[in-house]
Scaffold this motif. Structure first.
Motif, mmCIF file in Angstrom:
data_model
loop_
_atom_site.group_PDB
_atom_site.id
_atom_site.type_symbol
_atom_site.label_atom_id
_atom_site.label_comp_id
_atom_site.label_asym_id
_atom_site.label_seq_id
_atom_site.Cartn_x
_atom_site.Cartn_y
_atom_site.Cartn_z
ATOM 1 N N ARG A 12 -1.717 113.074 55.579
ATOM 2 C CA ARG A 12 -2.333 113.781 54.545
ATOM 3 C C ARG A 12 -3.586 114.584 55.170
ATOM 4 O O ARG A 12 -3.933 115.649 54.914
ATOM 5 C CB ARG A 12 -2.566 112.972 53.346
ATOM 6 N N ASN A 13 -4.381 113.845 55.572
ATOM 7 C CA ASN A 13 -5.613 114.357 56.135
ATOM 8 C C ASN A 13 -5.558 115.340 57.530
ATOM 9 O O ASN A 13 -6.147 116.237 57.293
ATOM 10 C CB ASN A 13 -6.869 113.397 56.590
ATOM 11 N N ALA A 14 -4.553 114.955 58.352
ATOM 12 C CA ALA A 14 -4.010 115.794 59.286
ATOM 13 C C ALA A 14 -3.731 117.155 59.067
ATOM 14 O O ALA A 14 -4.158 118.012 59.426
ATOM 15 C CB ALA A 14 -3.064 115.133 59.992
ATOM 16 N N ALA A 15 -2.801 117.168 57.947
ATOM 17 C CA ALA A 15 -2.404 118.357 57.142
ATOM 18 C C ALA A 15 -3.495 119.236 56.495
ATOM 19 O O ALA A 15 -3.662 120.458 56.675
ATOM 20 C CB ALA A 15 -1.376 118.204 56.247
ATOM 21 N N PHE A 25 3.331 120.213 57.196
ATOM 22 C CA PHE A 25 2.889 119.637 58.534
ATOM 23 C C PHE A 25 3.922 118.457 59.112
ATOM 24 O O PHE A 25 4.161 118.544 59.986
ATOM 25 C CB PHE A 25 1.737 118.688 58.239
ATOM 26 N N ARG A 26 4.474 117.706 58.122
ATOM 27 C CA ARG A 26 5.555 116.971 58.376
ATOM 28 C C ARG A 26 6.816 117.826 59.107
ATOM 29 O O ARG A 26 7.480 117.078 60.047
ATOM 30 C CB ARG A 26 6.004 116.067 57.144
ATOM 31 N N ALA A 27 7.164 118.782 58.429
ATOM 32 C CA ALA A 27 8.153 119.581 59.207
ATOM 33 C C ALA A 27 8.072 120.017 60.484
ATOM 34 O O ALA A 27 8.822 120.075 61.274
ATOM 35 C CB ALA A 27 8.522 120.718 57.851
ATOM 36 N N TRP A 47 -3.273 110.610 63.460
ATOM 37 C CA TRP A 47 -3.214 111.655 64.407
ATOM 38 C C TRP A 47 -4.800 111.559 64.941
ATOM 39 O O TRP A 47 -5.639 111.733 64.115
ATOM 40 C CB TRP A 47 -3.080 112.881 63.701
ATOM 41 N N PRO A 48 -5.058 111.627 66.201
ATOM 42 C CA PRO A 48 -6.292 111.947 66.873
ATOM 43 C C PRO A 48 -6.998 113.327 66.444
ATOM 44 O O PRO A 48 -6.426 114.326 66.341
ATOM 45 C CB PRO A 48 -6.336 111.833 68.325
ATOM 46 N N VAL A 49 -8.008 113.067 65.757
ATOM 47 C CA VAL A 49 -8.769 114.433 65.353
ATOM 48 C C VAL A 49 -9.193 115.530 66.352
ATOM 49 O O VAL A 49 -8.964 116.682 66.399
ATOM 50 C CB VAL A 49 -9.831 114.010 64.547
ATOM 51 N N GLU A 50 -9.417 114.845 67.539
ATOM 52 C CA GLU A 50 -9.571 115.760 68.727
ATOM 53 C C GLU A 50 -8.584 116.381 69.268
ATOM 54 O O GLU A 50 -8.388 117.801 69.533
ATOM 55 C CB GLU A 50 -10.326 114.858 69.824
#
Length: 69
Positions: A12-15, A25-27, A47-50
């Motif tokens: 959710r936050n990565a998206a 994002f998932r797709a 997911w690594p933020v970097e």
């Protein structure tokens, strides 16, 4: 008090960090356009933020190392 900077992000936050809906994002992850998250504990994918920053800046593009922007 200093602001906490995340090292990992949930799906959710990565998206959100890439300014897209979670389904988008998932797709993109499923299609192989974005990397899969890492299982940092059993059943806990992050997911690594970097890595997300490198994707957003274009640094993660393969084969583009000799391009001068």
């Amino acid at each position: 008090m200093p602001r906490t900077v995340p090292i990992f992000a949930s799906e959710r936050n990565a998206a959100r960090l890439l300014d897209m809906k979670q389904a988008e994002f998932r797709a993109l992850v499923e299609a192989g356009h974005l990397p899969r998250g890492r299982e940092i504990a059993p059943g806990l994918i992050r997911w690594p933020v970097e890595d997300l920053r490198r994707i957003a800046s274009g640094e993660a593009a393969e084969g583009m190392g000799d391009v001068s922007w």
